[in-house]
Scaffold this active site. Structure first.
Site, short mmCIF file in Angstrom:
data_model
loop_
_atom_site.label_atom_id
_atom_site.label_comp_id
_atom_site.label_asym_id
_atom_site.label_seq_id
_atom_site.Cartn_x
_atom_site.Cartn_y
_atom_site.Cartn_z
N GLU A 173 72.96 -32.42 8.38
CA GLU A 173 73.72 -31.56 9.30
C GLU A 173 74.15 -32.39 10.51
OE1 GLU A 173 72.29 -27.09 8.27
OE2 GLU A 173 71.02 -28.16 9.70
N GLU B 81 71.78 -27.13 1.61
CA GLU B 81 70.90 -26.08 2.11
C GLU B 81 71.61 -24.76 1.89
OE1 GLU B 81 69.11 -26.72 6.05
OE2 GLU B 81 70.02 -28.72 6.03
#
Length: 469
Positions: free
Chosen positions: A138, A234
């Site tokens: 991320e 995710e």
């Protein structure tokens, strides 16, 4: 184009195949989508047990500053991480590893943690399986505290170091964005380290409906425009409590929860999730579903200081469980199988290592010992089946004689640094860097289904010039 406008039934989805497409990346399946599960050791185990399956891929996390979660337990309130343990438990599964910068991206880029990076790469590379490395995962998530230039530099450094250490065929690098709805569009280019150092584009998929799927679509289009495979790294039905059959539109505190039927939960989150995969079947090659009771993990639990997540365990609702299993039975999904690694484009190196070690040990040691000792019994210190050989003043070979274990996996360890052993000359072996004359702790771990499940053996030694086996 908004994804919900193209909604189709699960039955129709099941009839479609994910087309083959030549994408620029490492460890990319020619056909199909890798199915992986996360994201902590115990949640993965619970999923495997409840669903009576071995996941094709398993996911865990490591912190780069202290390598917490690599070869020992680490739990920052989001579940237990221990990559080596997870690898032991699932020796024939692909491994997806997220690496946190712990707020130290500048120091990482400047080389302060290069020794840790080497240890990480060597540990993962020696696991003899496909490894997907989510470096600084991320990358654009504001909670991570990254800056664009140091992020890009660290990415390039690690990509190059993987190749310098000889693990370019073992480890694939994923550049994963957060796909976070509050993030402004058009920012991905500033985080991109370059086509030449990225193997996959990754994204997170939690509550994409909050921004009409714009952020996940942007990430998918970025992958497509760079001819990179896409990995949903995710994903979880955020704000749904599957066990309680509720949903909250409040991302902060989970207030005003609404009751939902199992069918509603499936149609609202899971059906669009698989539809997103279908809409991007030209590039989508892997996904990780986080199957966890978030609410039971203190980092995500009330009073929800890091937002409300819920409970995403598919096994707790019969309808959801059945739909999940039925969907993943479609041959376009890559589930666990005996030829899993081949499907992912990975060639196991056990044969090469085994051949090298077997040739060297069998020829050199066998000949030397036989000649030097004149056919007599080996020295007294060599009587132990768990022992070591001198290789050089800086290298030690640790070995354990095979005792007929099932040995679906084995690990040879020096001072708790554990690597998979290669079997040759009737023993499991691994060579480590060491200093002649120093004391060391040796550990051997091996699967023993014929006995008690596993054997773990320890001994302490002083590194000498002995050559035993």
């Amino acid at each position: 184009m908004k994804k919900l406008a193209k909604m189709i039934s699960i039955a129709t989805l099941g009839a479609c195949a994910f087309s083959a497409h030549a994408l620029d990346g490492k460890l990319v399946p020619n056909e199909g989508v890798l199915v992986s599960v996360g994201q902590d050791v115990d949640s993965v185990n619970d999923y495997s047990s409840a669903m009576s399956t071995t996941p094709a891929g398993v996911t865990n996390y490591v912190g780069i500053v202290n390598l917490d979660g690599l070869a020992s337990n680490a739990d920052a309130g989001a579940g237990r991480n221990n990559v080596v343990e997870l690898a032991n438990l699932y020796p024939t599964s692909a491994l997806i590893v997220g690496v946190s910068m712990n707020g130290q991206i500048q120091n990482v880029a400047q080389g302060q943690y290069n020794a840790n990076i080497d240890t990480l790469i060597q540990t993962l590379g020696e696991l003899d399986r496909p490894v997907y490395l989510r470096w600084a995962y991320e990358v654009d998530g504001p909670w991570n505290g990254h800056n664009t230039e140091d992020l890009k530099q660290s990415f390039r450094n690690v990509y190059q170091r993987i190749r310098e250490l000889g693990y370019g065929d073992n480890i694939s690098m994923i550049w994963q964005v957060a796909s976070y709805c509050p993030t402004a569009p058009g920012q991905l280019s500033s985080w991109w380290p370059g086509d030449d150092v990225v193997d996959w584009v990754g994204l997170s998929y939690f509550a994409p409906q909050d921004c009409n799927w714009d952020r996940v679509n942007e990430a998918a289009q970025w992958a497509r425009s760079h001819n990179k495979p896409l990995f949903i790294n995710e994903s979880s039905p955020q704000r749904y409590q599957l066990a309680d059959r509720t949903y909250s539109s409040d991302p902060a505190k989970g207030t005003n929860r609404q009751s939902k039927t199992e069918q509603q939960i499936w149609s609202e989150w899971f059906a669009p999730y698989f539809q997103f995969m279908e809409d991007n079947k030209d590039i989508l090659k892997g996904f990780t579903y986080i199957n966890a009771d978030w609410d039971s993990q203190w980092r995500w639990a009330a009073p929800y200081n890091e937002g409300y997540w819920g409970d995403s365990r598919v096994q707790v609702l019969p309808y959801i469980k059945q739909q999940w299993q039925d969907t993943l039975e479609n041959p376009k999904f890559i589930n666990h199988s005996s030829d899993l690694f081949a499907k992912l484009g990975y060639v196991a190196d056990g044969g090469d290592n085994g051949g090298d070690n077997g040739g060297d040990n069998g020829g050199d040691n066998g000949g030397d010992n036989g000649g030097d000792n004149g056919g007599t019994e080996p020295p007294e210190n060599c009587q132990d089946d768990f022992n070591f050989n001198y290789v050089s003043d800086q290298e030690i070979e640790v070995y354990h004689v095979d005792k007929g274990w099932s040995a679906g996996w084995n690990y040879v360890c020096l001072n708790d640094y554990c690597l998979p052993g290669n079997k040759s000359n009737g023993a499991f072996r691994k060579t480590f860097n060491a200093v002649l004359g120093q004391d060391y702790k040796l550990t051997f771990k091996v699967e023993d289904r014929y006995g008690q499940g596993q054997q773990i053996l320890d001994r302490n030694i002083t590194f000498t010039t002995q050559v035993c086996n």
